[in-house]
Motif scaffolding. Structure first.
Motif, short mmCIF file in Angstrom:
data_model
loop_
_atom_site.label_atom_id
_atom_site.label_comp_id
_atom_site.label_asym_id
_atom_site.label_seq_id
_atom_site.Cartn_x
_atom_site.Cartn_y
_atom_site.Cartn_z
N LYS A 2 0.82 -1.22 0.00
CA LYS A 2 0.00 0.00 0.00
C LYS A 2 0.85 1.27 0.00
CE LYS A 2 -1.24 0.04 4.96
NZ LYS A 2 -0.47 -1.02 5.61
N ASN B 19 0.49 4.86 1.30
CA ASN B 19 -0.35 5.70 2.17
C ASN B 19 -0.06 7.16 1.88
OD1 ASN B 19 -1.53 3.51 3.29
ND2 ASN B 19 -0.63 3.73 5.32
N LYS C 178 -1.52 10.13 3.34
CA LYS C 178 -1.48 11.10 4.46
C LYS C 178 -1.27 12.51 3.88
CE LYS C 178 -1.04 9.92 8.49
NZ LYS C 178 -1.86 9.84 9.72
N TRP D 233 -4.34 7.18 11.64
CA TRP D 233 -4.39 5.71 11.72
C TRP D 233 -4.40 5.43 13.22
CZ3 TRP D 233 -4.87 2.24 7.68
CH2 TRP D 233 -4.75 2.78 6.39
N HIS E 55 -2.91 0.35 16.59
CA HIS E 55 -3.21 -1.04 16.19
C HIS E 55 -1.93 -1.85 16.04
CE1 HIS E 55 -2.20 0.86 12.34
NE2 HIS E 55 -1.94 -0.35 11.87
N ASP F 89 -0.52 -4.67 13.16
CA ASP F 89 -0.89 -5.19 11.84
C ASP F 89 -1.27 -6.67 11.91
OD1 ASP F 89 -0.57 -2.76 10.73
OD2 ASP F 89 1.34 -3.18 9.78
N LEU G 17 4.64 8.38 11.84
CA LEU G 17 4.25 7.17 12.58
C LEU G 17 4.69 7.30 14.04
CD1 LEU G 17 5.45 4.50 10.03
CD2 LEU G 17 3.14 4.57 11.02
N HIS H 3 1.28 0.56 16.81
CA HIS H 3 1.62 1.82 16.14
C HIS H 3 0.37 2.54 15.67
CE1 HIS H 3 1.27 -1.14 12.93
NE2 HIS H 3 1.02 -0.16 12.09
N SER I 267 -0.74 6.81 13.76
CA SER I 267 -0.20 8.10 13.33
C SER I 267 -1.32 9.14 13.39
CB SER I 267 0.39 8.02 11.92
OG SER I 267 -0.59 7.64 10.98
N ARG J 50 2.73 13.47 3.20
CA ARG J 50 3.58 12.47 3.87
C ARG J 50 3.31 11.11 3.24
NH1 ARG J 50 2.17 8.54 8.31
NH2 ARG J 50 1.65 7.68 6.27
N TYR K 196 4.33 0.90 1.81
CA TYR K 196 4.53 -0.23 2.73
C TYR K 196 4.47 -1.54 1.96
CZ TYR K 196 3.22 3.00 6.50
OH TYR K 196 3.16 4.05 7.36
C1 SIN Z 1 -0.60 1.68 8.94
O1 SIN Z 1 -0.34 1.49 10.09
O2 SIN Z 1 -1.01 0.75 8.25
C2 SIN Z 1 -0.43 3.03 8.32
C3 SIN Z 1 0.07 4.06 9.20
C4 SIN Z 1 0.48 5.30 8.46
O3 SIN Z 1 0.79 5.23 7.24
O4 SIN Z 1 0.56 6.34 9.07
#
Ligand code: SIN
Ligand code: MN
Length: 269
Positions: free
Chosen positions: A97, A99, A101, A109, A112, A114, A146, A207, A209, A218, A222
């Motif tokens: 993915k 992301n 932001k 986010w 959580h 993963d 993050l 983690h 964000s 930003r 991933y």
């Molecule tokens: C994630 O935890 O999957 C994304 C977190 C982020 O990109 O800030």
């Protein structure tokens, strides 16, 4: 630059649950990926998930399957190498993915793990999978960096609730009392750095964000890589969110992206 984890990296990963390496990808490589990311965000593909406003791109899935620059990134030795080293064997792509932001509109986010999602939604047997992520923009204290709770990966898979409301994207999130206790033990770190830096973290590391109210995007991409023996058993999520191709990934050559930069430049001349 090859990325081979040293004994002290392995020790830090084991104890703290994360690693950060600045300057792994060059300015040219990052510029190409960033440009392609924004084309993908602007497209109307189903793989592009929007924020609650229905417009701003939140995350684009599976770009390695439809975009040449990301196809190469998804097989890049600087990303596959260290994960194969840590997971000790061949890996396949569980999820991919980008992301966004986005400046002003990038949403949170929530806290959580993963693996909490990969277990509950996809029936992945064990946390023998992890993220390695590349910064496509500078990540600062302003644009939704993050946050990690160091050492939380030692706590196993924590109880979580399925949050369908806070953002546009469903997530198994951890409650405030649990986060308070984890932070009392481990604190919070927020690795920041220039575009081109790479972060890797354990799939049980807690983690999240915050939102991005700055005028700076930003973008982070991933790769969620899983040991091939540990492939998912349940196929309830879309194939482009939780992949079903368990073929081991063969790393390409180190210059695979630089070569594409050169080819695009030559074609433009
Ligand atoms: C994630 O935890 O999957 C994304 C977190 C982020 O990109 O800030
Ligand atoms: Mn996550």
């Amino acid at each position: 630059m090859a990325l081979r984890l040293t004994d002290s990296d392995l020790k830090q990963f084991d104890e703290e649950g994360w690693l950060f390496f600045p300057g792994v990808f060059s300015g040219d490589e990052v510029a190409l990926l960033n440009e392609e990311a924004h084309k993908i965000f602007a497209s109307d593909r189903e793989e592009v998930f929007r924020e609650k406003d229905g417009k701003t791109a939140r995350t684009a899935f599976a770009a390695q399957n439809f975009n040449e620059a990301y196809r190469r990134l998804g097989r890049h030795p600087r990303l596959l190498g260290p994960v194969m080293q840590l997971l000790d064997g061949p890996v396949y792509m569980h999820q991919f993915k980008i992301n966004a932001k986005a400046a002003f509109n990038g949403d949170v986010w929530q806290w959580h793990q993963d693996y909490g999602t990969w277990k509950r939604d996809d029936d992945m047997p064990e946390p023998r999978a992890m993220n390695i992520a590349l910064f496509l923009d500078d990540v600062t204290e302003f644009n939704g960096a993050l946050m990690f709770i160091p050492r939380s990966h030692k706590k196993g898979t924590l109880k979580a609730g399925h949050d369908l409301k806070t953002t546009s994207y469903p997530l198994w999130t951890i409650d405030e009392d649990t986060i308070t206790q984890l932070v009392a033990d481990g604190g919070i770190v927020s690795p920041k750095g220039k575009a081109g830096g790479v972060i890797m973290f354990h799939s049980n590391l807690v983690h999240g964000s915050p939102s991005n109210m700055s005028p700076f995007d930003r973008t982070i991409v991933y790769l969620s890589l899983c040991h091939v023996d540990n492939h998912i058993r349940r196929f309830q999520r879309a194939e482009w969110i939780a992949h079903r191709d368990f073929t081991p990934l063969e790393p390409l050559a180190d210059h695979c992206l630089a070569e594409l930069v050169e080819a695009r430049r030559a074609a433009a001349e």
